[in-house]
Design a protein around this motif. Structure first.
Motif, PDB file in Angstrom:
ATOM      1  N   THR A  13      47.637  68.847  49.865  1.00 57.59           N
ATOM      2  CA  THR A  13      46.523  69.600  49.302  1.00 57.59           C
ATOM      3  C   THR A  13      45.347  69.684  50.258  1.00 57.59           C
ATOM      4  O   THR A  13      44.653  70.699  50.315  1.00 57.59           O
ATOM      5  CB  THR A  13      46.076  68.940  47.983  1.00 57.59           C
ATOM      6  OG1 THR A  13      47.183  68.967  47.070  1.00 57.59           O
ATOM      7  CG2 THR A  13      44.896  69.659  47.360  1.00 57.59           C
ATOM      8  N   GLY A  42      44.615  73.270  49.119  1.00 57.09           N
ATOM      9  CA  GLY A  42      44.435  73.246  47.669  1.00 57.09           C
ATOM     10  C   GLY A  42      43.068  73.687  47.191  1.00 57.09           C
ATOM     11  O   GLY A  42      42.744  73.516  45.999  1.00 57.09           O
ATOM     12  N   ASP A  46      43.232  73.850  41.564  1.00 58.58           N
ATOM     13  CA  ASP A  46      43.137  73.209  40.257  1.00 58.58           C
ATOM     14  C   ASP A  46      42.537  74.150  39.214  1.00 58.58           C
ATOM     15  O   ASP A  46      42.940  74.139  38.049  1.00 58.58           O
ATOM     16  CB  ASP A  46      42.285  71.934  40.358  1.00 58.58           C
ATOM     17  CG  ASP A  46      42.243  71.159  39.049  1.00 58.58           C
ATOM     18  OD1 ASP A  46      43.292  70.672  38.615  1.00 58.58           O
ATOM     19  OD2 ASP A  46      41.146  71.061  38.450  1.00 58.58           O
ATOM     20  N   SER A  84      51.672  68.846  46.164  1.00 62.21           N
ATOM     21  CA  SER A  84      50.948  69.131  44.923  1.00 62.21           C
ATOM     22  C   SER A  84      50.368  70.539  44.830  1.00 62.21           C
ATOM     23  O   SER A  84      50.622  71.263  43.869  1.00 62.21           O
ATOM     24  CB  SER A  84      49.826  68.109  44.735  1.00 62.21           C
ATOM     25  OG  SER A  84      49.081  68.387  43.575  1.00 62.21           O
ATOM     26  N   ALA A  85      49.556  70.945  45.805  1.00 61.43           N
ATOM     27  CA  ALA A  85      48.898  72.247  45.706  1.00 61.43           C
ATOM     28  C   ALA A  85      49.918  73.379  45.631  1.00 61.43           C
ATOM     29  O   ALA A  85      49.755  74.333  44.859  1.00 61.43           O
ATOM     30  CB  ALA A  85      47.963  72.457  46.896  1.00 61.43           C
ATOM     31  N   ASP A  88      51.536  73.923  42.306  1.00 57.76           N
ATOM     32  CA  ASP A  88      50.672  74.512  41.282  1.00 57.76           C
ATOM     33  C   ASP A  88      50.301  75.969  41.537  1.00 57.76           C
ATOM     34  O   ASP A  88      49.782  76.636  40.637  1.00 57.76           O
ATOM     35  CB  ASP A  88      49.367  73.712  41.163  1.00 57.76           C
ATOM     36  CG  ASP A  88      49.575  72.325  40.580  1.00 57.76           C
ATOM     37  OD1 ASP A  88      50.690  72.056  40.093  1.00 57.76           O
ATOM     38  OD2 ASP A  88      48.635  71.513  40.612  1.00 57.76           O
ATOM     39  N   GLY A 155      45.818  66.313  45.884  1.00 58.50           N
ATOM     40  CA  GLY A 155      46.083  66.910  44.586  1.00 58.50           C
ATOM     41  C   GLY A 155      46.808  66.016  43.617  1.00 58.50           C
ATOM     42  O   GLY A 155      46.689  66.163  42.407  1.00 58.50           O
ATOM     43  N   SER A 156      47.591  65.080  44.150  1.00 55.29           N
ATOM     44  CA  SER A 156      48.356  64.179  43.284  1.00 55.29           C
ATOM     45  C   SER A 156      48.350  62.777  43.871  1.00 55.29           C
ATOM     46  O   SER A 156      48.083  62.584  45.060  1.00 55.29           O
ATOM     47  CB  SER A 156      49.795  64.675  43.109  1.00 55.29           C
ATOM     48  OG  SER A 156      50.500  64.624  44.334  1.00 55.29           O
ATOM     49  N   ASN A 180      48.789  63.803  38.367  1.00 57.04           N
ATOM     50  CA  ASN A 180      48.181  65.041  38.838  1.00 57.04           C
ATOM     51  C   ASN A 180      46.684  64.855  39.074  1.00 57.04           C
ATOM     52  O   ASN A 180      45.848  65.587  38.553  1.00 57.04           O
ATOM     53  CB  ASN A 180      48.431  66.162  37.823  1.00 57.04           C
ATOM     54  CG  ASN A 180      48.561  67.519  38.496  1.00 57.04           C
ATOM     55  OD1 ASN A 180      48.928  67.609  39.669  1.00 57.04           O
ATOM     56  ND2 ASN A 180      48.261  68.575  37.773  1.00 57.04           N
ATOM     57  N   ARG A 185      41.198  67.371  43.831  1.00 58.80           N
ATOM     58  CA  ARG A 185      41.242  67.773  42.424  1.00 58.80           C
ATOM     59  C   ARG A 185      40.108  67.113  41.631  1.00 58.80           C
ATOM     60  O   ARG A 185      39.433  67.762  40.831  1.00 58.80           O
ATOM     61  CB  ARG A 185      42.596  67.416  41.819  1.00 58.80           C
ATOM     62  CG  ARG A 185      42.924  68.190  40.553  1.00 58.80           C
ATOM     63  CD  ARG A 185      44.273  67.780  39.999  1.00 58.80           C
ATOM     64  NE  ARG A 185      45.391  68.109  40.861  1.00 58.80           N
ATOM     65  CZ  ARG A 185      46.055  69.252  40.825  1.00 58.80           C
ATOM     66  NH1 ARG A 185      45.681  70.214  39.996  1.00 58.80           N
ATOM     67  NH2 ARG A 185      47.088  69.469  41.615  1.00 58.80           N
ATOM     68  N   GLU A 188      36.648  68.652  42.748  1.00 56.66           N
ATOM     69  CA  GLU A 188      36.420  70.008  42.246  1.00 56.66           C
ATOM     70  C   GLU A 188      36.292  70.044  40.717  1.00 56.66           C
ATOM     71  O   GLU A 188      35.611  70.908  40.166  1.00 56.66           O
ATOM     72  CB  GLU A 188      37.552  70.926  42.690  1.00 56.66           C
ATOM     73  CG  GLU A 188      37.570  71.192  44.185  1.00 56.66           C
ATOM     74  CD  GLU A 188      38.609  72.230  44.583  1.00 56.66           C
ATOM     75  OE1 GLU A 188      39.433  72.611  43.721  1.00 56.66           O
ATOM     76  OE2 GLU A 188      38.593  72.666  45.750  1.00 56.66           O
ATOM     77  N   ARG A 189      36.929  69.100  40.053  1.00 56.75           N
ATOM     78  CA  ARG A 189      36.916  69.094  38.595  1.00 56.75           C
ATOM     79  C   ARG A 189      35.677  68.401  38.015  1.00 56.75           C
ATOM     80  O   ARG A 189      35.135  68.831  36.999  1.00 56.75           O
ATOM     81  CB  ARG A 189      38.182  68.411  38.071  1.00 56.75           C
ATOM     82  CG  ARG A 189      38.365  68.496  36.564  1.00 56.75           C
ATOM     83  CD  ARG A 189      39.640  67.785  36.132  1.00 56.75           C
ATOM     84  NE  ARG A 189      40.845  68.426  36.658  1.00 56.75           N
ATOM     85  CZ  ARG A 189      42.077  67.963  36.472  1.00 56.75           C
ATOM     86  NH1 ARG A 189      42.260  66.847  35.775  1.00 56.75           N
ATOM     87  NH2 ARG A 189      43.109  68.605  36.969  1.00 56.75           N
TER      88      ARG A 189
END
Length: 343
Positions: A13, A42, A46, A84-85, A88, A155-156, A180, A185, A188-189
């Motif tokens: 990612t 990535g 997300d 991961s990225a 998704d 990402g994971s 995940n 991630r 950004e979240r």
């Protein structure tokens, strides 16, 4: 055929890595130094579930560079693994087509379970003779099984537990799970301010703990005796905990890091501004804006594993930092299968 030379690419990612190594019956022998490029593939995945155009262009530039290097190397096989990225992204076929046109090999988008198993293979296969079960490593770390390998990516985050060394061989995967959550991630979240607010940190912590809760229904964390941490976040934070002014791969690889020092370093970096993190020479410039999110994940995983092990009377207060993980596993697994005539 007694040996094969394998090129492995780990496209995650946040970063993409290349390694070329010879694989034979004795193991793996690196042919050329590893290459690392931070590409942030990535970016926004997300949220938007697709690759951003500028992220793709950064990835393609790195793949072209790798293709140029490999054009000057003899290799018997190339394996390009995306994680991961790419799992998704709804437009991943565009990425796969472009990589194949540049490098001549199509990316394998592997599931989290395979990523976990390959990370475990790479991390445990490189334990030296002084790090066999029940013995001390050169740095003093007790490496009793069961081993837990934690690969904390962008990402994971994969956690894998091996056998007890009695009923199940220590280097055999007993159970694994891919969460995940990762440095990119989580940043950004949740960690949207600079520096992040306490409320953002608390929300990120709750998110991380919920994923760990699920992971612990799949892996026997209570049986773990030795934690091995791999990935850029783990080794970067290890370097900071060790007081390295610049990143020193040789110092970090195989180092025993106590929980007190890593928790202090993780908490300090998490609460820094981007400018403050940029002043720390041990952090790669491409990790400056997301390493805090990874540091938070790392602290929570270590605390939760230690608490689970304590329920069985096992005291864990340190981990083994390793530069070996998914990329090593990619090369070693592919080489072994090629030598066995399975490819």
């Amino acid at each position: 055929m007694d040996s094969v030379t394998i090129a492995g690419v780990d496209c995650g990612t946040n970063s993409i890595r290349l390694m070329v190594a010879e694989v034979d019956a004795r193991g793996m022998h690196v042919v050329m130094p590893r290459m690392l490029r931070i590409i942030r593939l990535g970016q926004g995945v997300d949220r938007y579930r697709r690759f951003a155009e500028d992220a793709l262009q950064r990835a393609y530039a790195a793949v072209r560079e790798f293709a140029d290097v490999l054009g000057r190397q003899h290799v018997d096989g190339i394996r390009f693994v995306a994680t991961s990225a790419t799992r998704d992204a709804s437009n991943r076929s565009e990425f796969e087509d472009a990589v194949e046109s540049i490098l001549g090999v199509r990316p394998e988008v592997i599931p989290g379970s395979e990523e976990a198993a390959l990370s475990f293979l790479g991390a445990t296969a490189t334990l030296g003779e002084s790090q066999l079960p029940g013995q001390q490593s050169a740095t003093g770390q007790q490496t009793d099984p069961a081993y837990m390998v934690v690969d904390l990516g962008g990402g994971s985050t994969e956690i894998v537990v091996g056998g007890d060394g009695v009923d199940i061989p220590a280097q055999t995967v007993r159970a694994g799970f891919s969460m995940n959550i990762g440095s990119v991630r989580m940043t950004e979240r949740h960690l949207l301010s600079d520096p992040p607010t306490q409320t953002q940190i608390e929300r990120a912590t709750a998110d991380i703990d919920a994923h760990i809760d699920e992971a612990f229904t799949h892996v026997p964390a209570q049986d773990v005796s030795t934690i091995i941490g791999v990935s850029g976040t783990v080794t970067t934070m290890s370097a900071i905990a060790m007081g390295c002014e610049t990143y020193d791969r040789n110092a970090v690889d195989g180092a025993t890091i106590g929980f007190d020092s890593i928790f202090e370093a993780d908490g300090r970096v998490l609460r820094m501004s981007r400018e403050e993190r940029g002043a720390l020479g041990a952090i790669h410039p491409g990790r400056i804006d997301v390493v805090g999110g990874g540091a938070l994940i790392w602290t929570r995983v270590l605390k939760r594993v230690a608490a689970a092990a304590a329920t069985r009377g096992t005291h864990i207060d340190s981990f083994l930092s390793s530069e070996h993980g998914l990329l090593d596993g990619i090369v070693l697994d592919y080489g072994r299968r090629m030598l066995a005539g399975q490819i």
